[in-house]
Enzyme design. Structure first.
Site, PDB file in Angstrom:
ATOM      1  N   ASP A   1     -16.159-101.805 -37.383  1.00 42.02           N
ATOM      2  CA  ASP A   1     -16.769-101.402 -38.651  1.00 42.02           C
ATOM      3  C   ASP A   1     -16.105-102.096 -39.838  1.00 42.02           C
ATOM      4  O   ASP A   1     -14.886-101.993 -40.026  1.00 42.02           O
ATOM      5  CB  ASP A   1     -16.619 -99.876 -38.796  1.00 42.02           C
ATOM      6  CG  ASP A   1     -17.762 -99.261 -39.569  1.00 42.02           C
ATOM      7  OD1 ASP A   1     -18.658-100.000 -39.993  1.00 42.02           O
ATOM      8  OD2 ASP A   1     -17.749 -98.024 -39.747  1.00 42.02           O
ATOM      9  N   ASP A   2     -16.889-102.792 -40.624  1.00 39.58           N
ATOM     10  CA  ASP A   2     -16.413-103.416 -41.868  1.00 39.58           C
ATOM     11  C   ASP A   2     -15.366-104.491 -41.642  1.00 39.58           C
ATOM     12  O   ASP A   2     -14.529-104.726 -42.526  1.00 39.58           O
ATOM     13  CB  ASP A   2     -15.848-102.349 -42.831  1.00 39.58           C
ATOM     14  CG  ASP A   2     -16.938-101.510 -43.461  1.00 39.58           C
ATOM     15  OD1 ASP A   2     -18.057-101.503 -42.938  1.00 39.58           O
ATOM     16  OD2 ASP A   2     -16.656-100.846 -44.479  1.00 39.58           O
TER      17      ASP A   2
ATOM     18  N   CYS B   1     -23.610-100.614 -43.417  1.00 37.73           N
ATOM     19  CA  CYS B   1     -23.535-100.296 -41.983  1.00 37.73           C
ATOM     20  C   CYS B   1     -24.894 -99.964 -41.362  1.00 37.73           C
ATOM     21  O   CYS B   1     -25.291-100.563 -40.354  1.00 37.73           O
ATOM     22  CB  CYS B   1     -22.588 -99.127 -41.762  1.00 37.73           C
ATOM     23  SG  CYS B   1     -20.902 -99.430 -42.309  1.00 37.73           S
TER      24      CYS B   1
ATOM     25  N   HIS C   1     -25.549 -96.403 -36.404  1.00 34.77           N
ATOM     26  CA  HIS C   1     -25.056 -95.632 -37.534  1.00 34.77           C
ATOM     27  C   HIS C   1     -25.448 -94.170 -37.312  1.00 34.77           C
ATOM     28  O   HIS C   1     -26.582 -93.879 -36.920  1.00 34.77           O
ATOM     29  CB  HIS C   1     -25.657 -96.152 -38.842  1.00 34.77           C
ATOM     30  CG  HIS C   1     -24.990 -95.585 -40.050  1.00 34.77           C
ATOM     31  ND1 HIS C   1     -23.778 -96.039 -40.514  1.00 34.77           N
ATOM     32  CD2 HIS C   1     -25.349 -94.579 -40.880  1.00 34.77           C
ATOM     33  CE1 HIS C   1     -23.420 -95.350 -41.584  1.00 34.77           C
ATOM     34  NE2 HIS C   1     -24.361 -94.452 -41.827  1.00 34.77           N
TER      35      HIS C   1
ATOM     36  N   ASP D   1     -19.817-105.517 -38.218  1.00 33.87           N
ATOM     37  CA  ASP D   1     -21.186-105.218 -38.675  1.00 33.87           C
ATOM     38  C   ASP D   1     -21.501-105.866 -40.025  1.00 33.87           C
ATOM     39  O   ASP D   1     -22.663-106.068 -40.363  1.00 33.87           O
ATOM     40  CB  ASP D   1     -21.479-103.716 -38.685  1.00 33.87           C
ATOM     41  CG  ASP D   1     -20.560-102.926 -39.600  1.00 33.87           C
ATOM     42  OD1 ASP D   1     -19.577-103.498 -40.107  1.00 33.87           O
ATOM     43  OD2 ASP D   1     -20.817-101.722 -39.804  1.00 33.87           O
ATOM     44  N   HIS D   2     -20.474-106.195 -40.798  1.00 29.71           N
ATOM     45  CA  HIS D   2     -20.605-106.978 -42.033  1.00 29.71           C
ATOM     46  C   HIS D   2     -19.196-107.208 -42.557  1.00 29.71           C
ATOM     47  O   HIS D   2     -18.222-106.749 -41.945  1.00 29.71           O
ATOM     48  CB  HIS D   2     -21.466-106.257 -43.084  1.00 29.71           C
ATOM     49  CG  HIS D   2     -21.096-104.830 -43.281  1.00 29.71           C
ATOM     50  ND1 HIS D   2     -19.949-104.454 -43.911  1.00 29.71           N
ATOM     51  CD2 HIS D   2     -21.709-103.687 -42.875  1.00 29.71           C
ATOM     52  CE1 HIS D   2     -19.884-103.129 -43.909  1.00 29.71           C
ATOM     53  NE2 HIS D   2     -20.918-102.634 -43.280  1.00 29.71           N
TER      54      HIS D   2
END
Lengths: 459, 180
Positions: free
Chosen positions: A11-12, A50, A104, A306-307
């Site tokens: 995540d992130d 997300c 998510h 995810d980004h």
């Protein structure tokens, strides 16, 4: 002959990894995975948030097709009954399982992680994630706060653990049970699995075992070289990073809205926390990879973020923009056939190992291992300086997260996805990306010989 | 309708070296060959300039006669072995300035009035912030709220928006056409 598949989603996570050339990051386990895999150096998320990003790459359709730009709807009801990545594997004979954050949560995945479509069993979520927003961060006054910067003593946390530690333990246990063939119900003895493991960190709050701070002494943590609001940036492009502002430590700084900036001394702490949280996640991924490689060496492993996440560049923090730092992601795929052949040919251990790269010369991995043992996790991969002559395959072409779905499908030998038509709202199975299997399978030279990559974008 | 030219066969043309303005085409073999000779299939089917460049001529047999669009799509296979010329991302905003729209980092879809569409090529990132209809989920290409253009060759960290620079007019036009 069908391989197992392990999908790791962090995540992130932006590419602050050793294998992406980050000189500060200490991530030996992900680097070891990359060492035997294909590293996509220019991979991008379709939206730096997300819910939309995960829905996009898990259906291989862009946000304008999923019609999800926030976290308030479920694509099957809102846009179309699109087949998801795990669902496709499930419908093609795989046993699919989920641990941690894959879809998510909430209405984005119908409050059920897209069950019953995507998974063969109930997805696992770590119990301590319920304490995500609890005031557990020790402040300078000795009391507990809801901070961004949140190194913790694991044993003193609610539940005595942290979510990603629990997710790792569950995943390792699941793999061992699957290997034993006892506890996990499977349709056929030789049924392959698709296991997706989603890590919550380094998403804020930057909560991690405090020992990982020592990997990054605050004096060694630099500020973003371009930490000022760019001239000529249109206001509509600006992300005011509200998700940070309400936290107690940030609120106490009285940063003006919407541009800030954050004081340099605290910017340094947030960057330190992000790197430490990344190393913490890396240590757990190492534990997972050790188990997979030991029990199931013929496994396709895909690793993505995810980004991205802005670490003070352009005076910005967090995601929520189209900037490079917000949209670029790590994207690594290790093919099962390549792994198998190479390990046989080169005598490389199938356990993740540290490997020598100039960037790591100043880092002490033994310290890292020491910390990992104190987190309560199982042992890390054995420290080894053994290096392979073979280097990671880097692909500098443009790649998008929507490419993940068709790539894994091709590598696993499942029926190839058709390309989506312009209006795909009535098409259950299709892709708006393209398969990268030719790159992963070693046909890279064919591609590169016909293109001119601009090396100026190398990290 | 580009699909109208389809009969019983899908023809995927080779990319035109150094031009790449046509990626793949759909049409009868005869039409494809004719167009390939004339313009590398540019007139035979739909053009996707941001797509892949194929290296080989490939043929795929469609098992049925002409069918409707969706049925055709079921048979269609992607040209999936090449290189992308661009990558895309997007981000929504509720309004043109964050100070008047405190939720501009995470707007609810019903509040989205602007969408920033980005295209990344090997050299540039261009973003068009367009008026956006949150009921139809479509942007208005005639209403550009703001633009960004970053030249990664000279500015890899995206510190200088050069969209207004005269020097970049031609580059902007090129990437804009790819985005459109």
């Amino acid at each position: 002959d069908q391989p197992n598949v392990l999908l790791i989603i962090v995540d992130d996570l932006r590419p602050v990894l050793g294998c992406y050339g980050d000189s500060l990051a200490i991530t030996p386990n992900i680097d070891a995975l990359a060492h035997d895999a294909t590293v996509f150096t220019r991979a991008y998320a379709q939206q730096a948030l997300c819910g939309p990003s995960r829905t996009s790459f898990l259906t291989s359709r862009r946000p304008d097709t999923t019609r999800l730009y926030d976290v308030h709807s479920y694509w099957r009801k809102h846009a179309g009954n699109f087949t998801s990545l795990p669902q496709y594997f499930k419908e093609n004979g795989y046993h699919t399982a989920s641990a941690g954050k894959i879809f998510h949560p909430g209405i984005v995945s119908n409050h059920s992680d897209d069950q019953p479509y995507s998974w063969s069993e109930t997805p696992y979520h770590p119990p301590t994630q319920a304490h995500k927003q609890d005031p557990v961060c020790l402040g300078p006054d000795g009391s507990l706060h809801t901070n961004i910067y949140c190194p913790v003593q694991v044993e003193e946390q609610p539940g005595g653990s942290l979510p990603d530690i629990e997710t790792t333990r569950y995943s390792v246990s699941w793999l061992k049970k699957w290997a034993g063939g006892t506890a996990v119900r499977r349709e056929a003895p030789a049924q392959p699995f698709f296991l997706a493991v989603g890590y919550h960190k380094p998403h804020i709050p930057l909560k991690f075992p405090k020992q990982f701070l020592d990997l990054y002494p605050i004096s060694s943590v630099s500020l973003a070289p371009n930490r000022w609001l760019p001239k000529g940036l249109p206001p509509v492009a600006w992300n005011p990073w509200n998700d940070l502002r309400w936290r107690e430590d940030i609120a106490a700084l009285n940063v003006s809205f919407p541009y800030g900036p954050l004081p340099d001394f605290y910017a340094r702490y947030i960057r330190q926390g992000y790197y430490a949280a990344t190393s913490y996640t890396d240590s757990l991924i190492g534990e997972l990879l050790t188990t997979v490689d030991h029990l199931f060496p013929d496994t396709i492993i895909a690793f993505i973020g995810d980004h991205g996440w802005a670490l003070g560049e352009h005076q910005e923090w967090s995601k929520f923009s189209n900037f490079e730092v917000s949209t670029q992601v790590p994207f690594i795929i290790r093919n099962w056939r390549r792994t198998h052949n190479d390990t046989a040919a080169h005598g490389i251990s199938q356990h993740p190992q540290s490997f020598n790269q100039p960037e790591y010369s100043g880092n002490d991995h033994s310290t890292y291992e020491h910390f990992s043992s104190r987190t309560g996790c199982e042992s890390l991969p054995p420290k080894s300086a053994k290096s392979s002559a073979r280097k990671a395959v880097e692909y500098n072409g443009l790649v998008e997260l929507v490419d993940l779905f068709p790539t894994l499908v091709d590598l696993a030998g499942l029926p190839t996805l058709p390309q989506c038509p312009r209006d795909s709202s009535q098409v259950r199975v299709c892709t708006e990306g393209m398969s990268l299997s030719h790159v992963v399978q070693g046909n890279l030279q064919t591609v590169n010989s016909n293109t001119k990559h601009n090396n100026h974008r190398n990290t | 309708n580009p699909w109208d030219v389809m009969t019983n066969e899908v023809f995927i043309s080779p990319a035109e070296p150094n031009k790449g303005n046509n990626v793949w085409s759909v049409g009868s073999e005869r039409m494809a060959e004719a167009s390939d000779t004339k313009h590398k299939g540019h007139t035979a089917g739909r053009s996707m300039p941001w797509g892949v460049e194929t290296n080989k001529v490939k043929h795929q047999q469609i098992h049925s006669k002409r069918t409707d669009l969706l049925e055709f799509e079921e048979y269609f296979k992607p040209v999936s072995y090449g290189e992308k010329k661009a990558a895309f991302s997007q981000y929504p905003r509720p309004g043109p300035t964050p100070s008047r729209n405190p939720d501009s980092d995470q707007p609810h879809t019903r509040d989205v009035t602007i969408m920033g569409y980005s295209i990344r090529t090997h050299r540039f990132r261009y973003t068009a912030w367009l008026k956006f209809d949150n009921q139809t989920y479509k942007p208005d290409w005639d209403h550009i709220v703001a633009e960004e253009l970053y030249d990664h060759k000279t500015d890899p960290q995206e510190d200088h928006n050069v969209v207004g620079k005269r020097f970049y007019t031609r580059h902007k036009r090129e990437v804009y056409s790819m985005l459109v």
